[in-house]
Motif scaffolding. Structure first.
Motif, PDB file in Angstrom:
ATOM      1  N   ILE A  43       0.821  -1.211   0.000  1.00 62.78           N
ATOM      2  CA  ILE A  43       0.000   0.000   0.000  1.00 62.78           C
ATOM      3  C   ILE A  43       0.855   1.262   0.000  1.00 62.78           C
ATOM      4  CG2 ILE A  43      -1.749   1.288   1.292  1.00 62.78           C
ATOM      5  CD1 ILE A  43      -2.846  -1.332   2.281  1.00 62.78           C
ATOM      6  N   HIS A  44       1.999   1.222   0.715  1.00 50.97           N
ATOM      7  CA  HIS A  44       2.856   2.405   0.821  1.00 50.97           C
ATOM      8  C   HIS A  44       4.291   2.065   0.391  1.00 50.97           C
ATOM      9  CE1 HIS A  44      -0.410   4.256   3.079  1.00 50.97           C
ATOM     10  NE2 HIS A  44      -0.387   3.231   3.919  1.00 50.97           N
ATOM     11  N   PRO A  45       4.499   1.703  -0.855  1.00 46.50           N
ATOM     12  CA  PRO A  45       5.858   1.313  -1.287  1.00 46.50           C
ATOM     13  C   PRO A  45       6.869   2.450  -1.183  1.00 46.50           C
ATOM     14  CG  PRO A  45       4.386   1.583  -3.171  1.00 46.50           C
ATOM     15  CD  PRO A  45       3.521   1.636  -1.957  1.00 46.50           C
ATOM     16  N   ASP A  46       6.420   3.695  -1.322  1.00 45.20           N
ATOM     17  CA  ASP A  46       7.338   4.821  -1.267  1.00 45.20           C
ATOM     18  C   ASP A  46       7.794   5.125   0.162  1.00 45.20           C
ATOM     19  OD1 ASP A  46       7.007   5.072  -3.981  1.00 45.20           O
ATOM     20  OD2 ASP A  46       5.410   6.588  -3.821  1.00 45.20           O
ATOM     21  N   GLU A  47       7.113   4.592   1.165  1.00 43.89           N
ATOM     22  CA  GLU A  47       7.451   4.865   2.561  1.00 43.89           C
ATOM     23  C   GLU A  47       8.113   3.668   3.239  1.00 43.89           C
ATOM     24  OE1 GLU A  47       4.212   6.589   4.772  1.00 43.89           O
ATOM     25  OE2 GLU A  47       3.287   7.377   2.959  1.00 43.89           O
ATOM     26  N   TRP A  48       8.521   2.676   2.448  1.00 43.01           N
ATOM     27  CA  TRP A  48       9.100   1.462   3.024  1.00 43.01           C
ATOM     28  C   TRP A  48      10.352   1.754   3.852  1.00 43.01           C
ATOM     29  CZ3 TRP A  48       7.938  -3.081   4.500  1.00 43.01           C
ATOM     30  CH2 TRP A  48       8.906  -4.092   4.672  1.00 43.01           C
ATOM     31  N   ALA A  49      11.130   2.763   3.465  1.00 47.47           N
ATOM     32  CA  ALA A  49      12.363   3.077   4.198  1.00 47.47           C
ATOM     33  C   ALA A  49      12.082   3.521   5.631  1.00 47.47           C
ATOM     34  CB  ALA A  49      13.145   4.165   3.464  1.00 47.47           C
ATOM     35  N   ASN A  50      10.877   4.044   5.860  1.00 50.62           N
ATOM     36  CA  ASN A  50      10.527   4.520   7.198  1.00 50.62           C
ATOM     37  C   ASN A  50       9.770   3.474   8.012  1.00 50.62           C
ATOM     38  OD1 ASN A  50      11.573   7.136   6.665  1.00 50.62           O
ATOM     39  ND2 ASN A  50       9.687   7.666   5.592  1.00 50.62           N
ATOM     40  N   TYR A  51       9.519   2.316   7.401  1.00 51.30           N
ATOM     41  CA  TYR A  51       8.648   1.337   8.064  1.00 51.30           C
ATOM     42  C   TYR A  51       9.228   0.836   9.393  1.00 51.30           C
ATOM     43  CZ  TYR A  51       6.135  -2.918   9.166  1.00 51.30           C
ATOM     44  OH  TYR A  51       5.427  -3.873   9.829  1.00 51.30           O
ATOM     45  N   GLY A  52      10.508   0.500   9.412  1.00 49.76           N
ATOM     46  CA  GLY A  52      11.103  -0.064  10.623  1.00 49.76           C
ATOM     47  C   GLY A  52      10.930   0.843  11.827  1.00 49.76           C
ATOM     48  N   GLY A  53      11.289   2.120  11.657  1.00 53.11           N
ATOM     49  CA  GLY A  53      11.174   3.071  12.761  1.00 53.11           C
ATOM     50  C   GLY A  53       9.731   3.343  13.140  1.00 53.11           C
ATOM     51  N   ARG A  54       8.856   3.493  12.141  1.00 50.23           N
ATOM     52  CA  ARG A  54       7.446   3.774  12.426  1.00 50.23           C
ATOM     53  C   ARG A  54       6.778   2.612  13.140  1.00 50.23           C
ATOM     54  NH1 ARG A  54       4.690   6.087   6.999  1.00 50.23           N
ATOM     55  NH2 ARG A  54       2.862   5.510   8.248  1.00 50.23           N
ATOM     56  N   SER A  55       7.091   1.419  12.716  1.00 56.16           N
ATOM     57  CA  SER A  55       6.481   0.237  13.328  1.00 56.16           C
ATOM     58  C   SER A  55       6.891   0.099  14.793  1.00 56.16           C
ATOM     59  CB  SER A  55       6.874  -1.019  12.552  1.00 56.16           C
ATOM     60  OG  SER A  55       6.417  -2.187  13.207  1.00 56.16           O
ATOM     61  N   LEU A  56       8.194   0.214  15.071  1.00 58.83           N
ATOM     62  CA  LEU A  56       8.662   0.081  16.451  1.00 58.83           C
ATOM     63  C   LEU A  56       8.137   1.208  17.324  1.00 58.83           C
ATOM     64  CD1 LEU A  56      12.354  -1.062  15.898  1.00 58.83           C
ATOM     65  CD2 LEU A  56      10.440  -2.439  16.702  1.00 58.83           C
ATOM     66  N   SER A  57       8.037   2.396  16.760  1.00 60.81           N
ATOM     67  CA  SER A  57       7.486   3.521  17.511  1.00 60.81           C
ATOM     68  C   SER A  57       6.024   3.260  17.877  1.00 60.81           C
ATOM     69  CB  SER A  57       7.604   4.810  16.696  1.00 60.81           C
ATOM     70  OG  SER A  57       7.042   5.911  17.382  1.00 60.81           O
ATOM     71  N   ALA A  58       5.270   2.683  16.929  1.00 59.47           N
ATOM     72  CA  ALA A  58       3.864   2.364  17.198  1.00 59.47           C
ATOM     73  C   ALA A  58       3.735   1.307  18.291  1.00 59.47           C
ATOM     74  CB  ALA A  58       3.190   1.886  15.918  1.00 59.47           C
ATOM     75  N   VAL A  59       4.612   0.305  18.260  1.00 61.54           N
ATOM     76  CA  VAL A  59       4.579  -0.749  19.274  1.00 61.54           C
ATOM     77  C   VAL A  59       4.907  -0.182  20.648  1.00 61.54           C
ATOM     78  CG1 VAL A  59       5.723  -2.853  20.071  1.00 61.54           C
ATOM     79  CG2 VAL A  59       5.079  -2.623  17.671  1.00 61.54           C
ATOM     80  N   ARG A  60       5.936   0.642  20.728  1.00 63.93           N
ATOM     81  CA  ARG A  60       6.324   1.225  22.017  1.00 63.93           C
ATOM     82  C   ARG A  60       5.237   2.150  22.556  1.00 63.93           C
ATOM     83  NH1 ARG A  60      12.306   3.506  21.050  1.00 63.93           N
ATOM     84  NH2 ARG A  60      11.336   4.103  19.077  1.00 63.93           N
ATOM     85  N   ASP A  61       4.618   2.919  21.663  1.00 64.06           N
ATOM     86  CA  ASP A  61       3.536   3.804  22.106  1.00 64.06           C
ATOM     87  C   ASP A  61       2.361   2.992  22.647  1.00 64.06           C
ATOM     88  OD1 ASP A  61       5.007   5.998  21.404  1.00 64.06           O
ATOM     89  OD2 ASP A  61       3.964   6.346  19.495  1.00 64.06           O
ATOM     90  N   LEU A  62       2.047   1.879  21.997  1.00 63.51           N
ATOM     91  CA  LEU A  62       0.957   1.028  22.473  1.00 63.51           C
ATOM     92  C   LEU A  62       1.271   0.470  23.851  1.00 63.51           C
ATOM     93  CD1 LEU A  62      -1.734  -0.444  21.941  1.00 63.51           C
ATOM     94  CD2 LEU A  62      -0.406  -2.281  20.869  1.00 63.51           C
ATOM     95  N   LEU A  63       2.500   0.025  24.056  1.00 64.60           N
ATOM     96  CA  LEU A  63       2.903  -0.501  25.363  1.00 64.60           C
ATOM     97  C   LEU A  63       2.865   0.584  26.432  1.00 64.60           C
ATOM     98  CD1 LEU A  63       5.888  -2.721  24.173  1.00 64.60           C
ATOM     99  CD2 LEU A  63       3.744  -3.560  25.154  1.00 64.60           C
ATOM    100  N   ASN A  64       3.309   1.790  26.092  1.00 63.18           N
ATOM    101  CA  ASN A  64       3.279   2.898  27.055  1.00 63.18           C
ATOM    102  C   ASN A  64       1.848   3.270  27.423  1.00 63.18           C
ATOM    103  OD1 ASN A  64       6.081   3.127  27.137  1.00 63.18           O
ATOM    104  ND2 ASN A  64       6.156   4.640  25.498  1.00 63.18           N
ATOM    105  N   ARG A  65       0.968   3.329  26.443  1.00 59.84           N
ATOM    106  CA  ARG A  65      -0.430   3.647  26.732  1.00 59.84           C
ATOM    107  C   ARG A  65      -1.068   2.544  27.570  1.00 59.84           C
ATOM    108  NH1 ARG A  65      -0.453   4.935  21.174  1.00 59.84           N
ATOM    109  NH2 ARG A  65      -1.722   3.082  20.719  1.00 59.84           N
ATOM    110  N   SER A  66      -0.700   1.313  27.294  1.00 62.38           N
ATOM    111  CA  SER A  66      -1.254   0.195  28.057  1.00 62.38           C
ATOM    112  C   SER A  66      -0.824   0.262  29.514  1.00 62.38           C
ATOM    113  CB  SER A  66      -0.816  -1.134  27.426  1.00 62.38           C
ATOM    114  OG  SER A  66      -1.337  -1.269  26.121  1.00 62.38           O
ATOM    115  N   MET A  67       0.434   0.610  29.764  1.00 66.94           N
ATOM    116  CA  MET A  67       0.879   0.760  31.150  1.00 66.94           C
ATOM    117  C   MET A  67       0.135   1.897  31.833  1.00 66.94           C
ATOM    118  SD  MET A  67       2.544  -0.161  33.749  1.00 66.94           S
ATOM    119  CE  MET A  67       3.690  -1.430  33.180  1.00 66.94           C
TER     120      MET A  67
END
Length: 295
Positions: free
Chosen positions: A255-279
């Motif tokens: 869906i977002h082939p042009d943003e693939w270079a940012n995927y690693g950082g965005r994905s981990l940031s989303a996971v960490r934010d979810l964990l922080n909100r859950s705490m």
């Protein structure tokens, strides 16, 4: 005071993690040297390790009981705070994840793999793994580490006191650091028994802290499945709770082939934010329980 003790310990521990300081794993590693010698043919035995984690847990519980018996319960809280600070935490993760995201952005997947290979389970460290599988493995390892070193301890500290918290943290340490590798899978199986309730509670929290409709579509089967492993529940629940295909790299790249270079950082940031909100949800829930007089 339970809320105050945990909240203070949590804030101090987060600060120490940002500085990559004071690893509780090293303390367990030194303590387990007491059981490093076993007779030939008994390498898979688990009783020595269980005794080594049961003894400090029992002593801590007895100490709190005695203080409470003589009306000095409040004197135990400073010690509990110190123990919680030592048991919680994921030092080193931030120092691995941030360079990993930068390497991913540059498209240097080999460098990214070298940066995080020690964080992955031994069975998932294949250098030939695709970037997608590498990233999902890292995300799973991150969530499992945070669950075991924060949420699991918080749950058993509130439910059973500092003794239970020490015991379950010791079980996690046994599954990762016990000198006899043949026994570690058996310790993992024991950990699953103590993970069963808190991981399902965290799964529900993911839905509250994230995309509830997405969680309802993904995680219902996971939390009702009796045999689902902790890591599987975390991945399924987080995937349903996160938007933007944060844990679906194949779909994201389509869906977002042009943003693939940012995927690693965005994905981990989303996971960490979810964990922080859950705490945050857990802390607020604990506060409500304290106000209601339940805890």
């Amino acid at each position: 005071m339970t809320l105050v003790a945990f909240l203070f310990a949590y804030l101090v521990r987060r600060r120490l993690d940002s500085l990559n300081a004071v690893s509780g794993d090293e303390l367990w590693r030194r303590w387990f040297r007491q059981g490093s010698v076993v007779k030939a043919g008994r390498e898979s035995g688990i009783w020595n390790g269980l005794i080594l984690v049961f003894v400090p847990a029992l002593l801590a519980a007895l100490g709190v009981f005695v203080l409470a018996l003589y009306g000095w319960r409040i004197a135990a809280y400073p010690l509990e705070i110190l123990v919680l600070i030592l048991m919680m935490g994921t030092p080193g993760w931030r120092q691995s994840v941030e360079p990993y995201a930068q390497a991913w952005h540059k498209g240097d997947m080999q460098a990214a793999w070298h940066l995080i290979q020690e964080r992955l389970p031994a069975s998932e460290r294949g250098a030939a793994a695709s970037p997608e599988l590498m990233h999902l493995s890292l995300s799973k390892a991150l969530m499992l580490a945070v669950f075991q070193r924060f949420f699991l301890i918080a749950f058993w500290y509130v439910v059973g006191g500092i003794g239970f918290a020490i015991f379950v943290r010791g079980l996690v340490a046994l599954s990762e650091q016990w000198p006899q590798a043949a026994a570690r899978p058996r310790y993992v199986a024991v950990c699953e028994w103590f993970n069963w309730m808190p991981v399902r509670l965290l799964s529900i929290t993911f839905g509250i802290a994230g995309d509830l409709s997405g969680w309802l579509g993904e995680a219902k089967v996971a939390i009702t499945g009796i045999t689902k492993k902790t890591s599987e529940i975390l991945m399924i629940s987080a995937n349903g709770s996160l938007t933007g295909y944060a844990l679906d790299p194949a779909r994201f790249s389509q869906i977002h082939p042009d943003e693939w270079a940012n995927y690693g950082g965005r994905s981990l940031s989303a996971v960490r934010d979810l964990l922080n909100r859950s705490m945050l949800v857990w802390i607020c829930t604990l506060a409500l329980l304290v106000i209601a007089g339940v805890v």
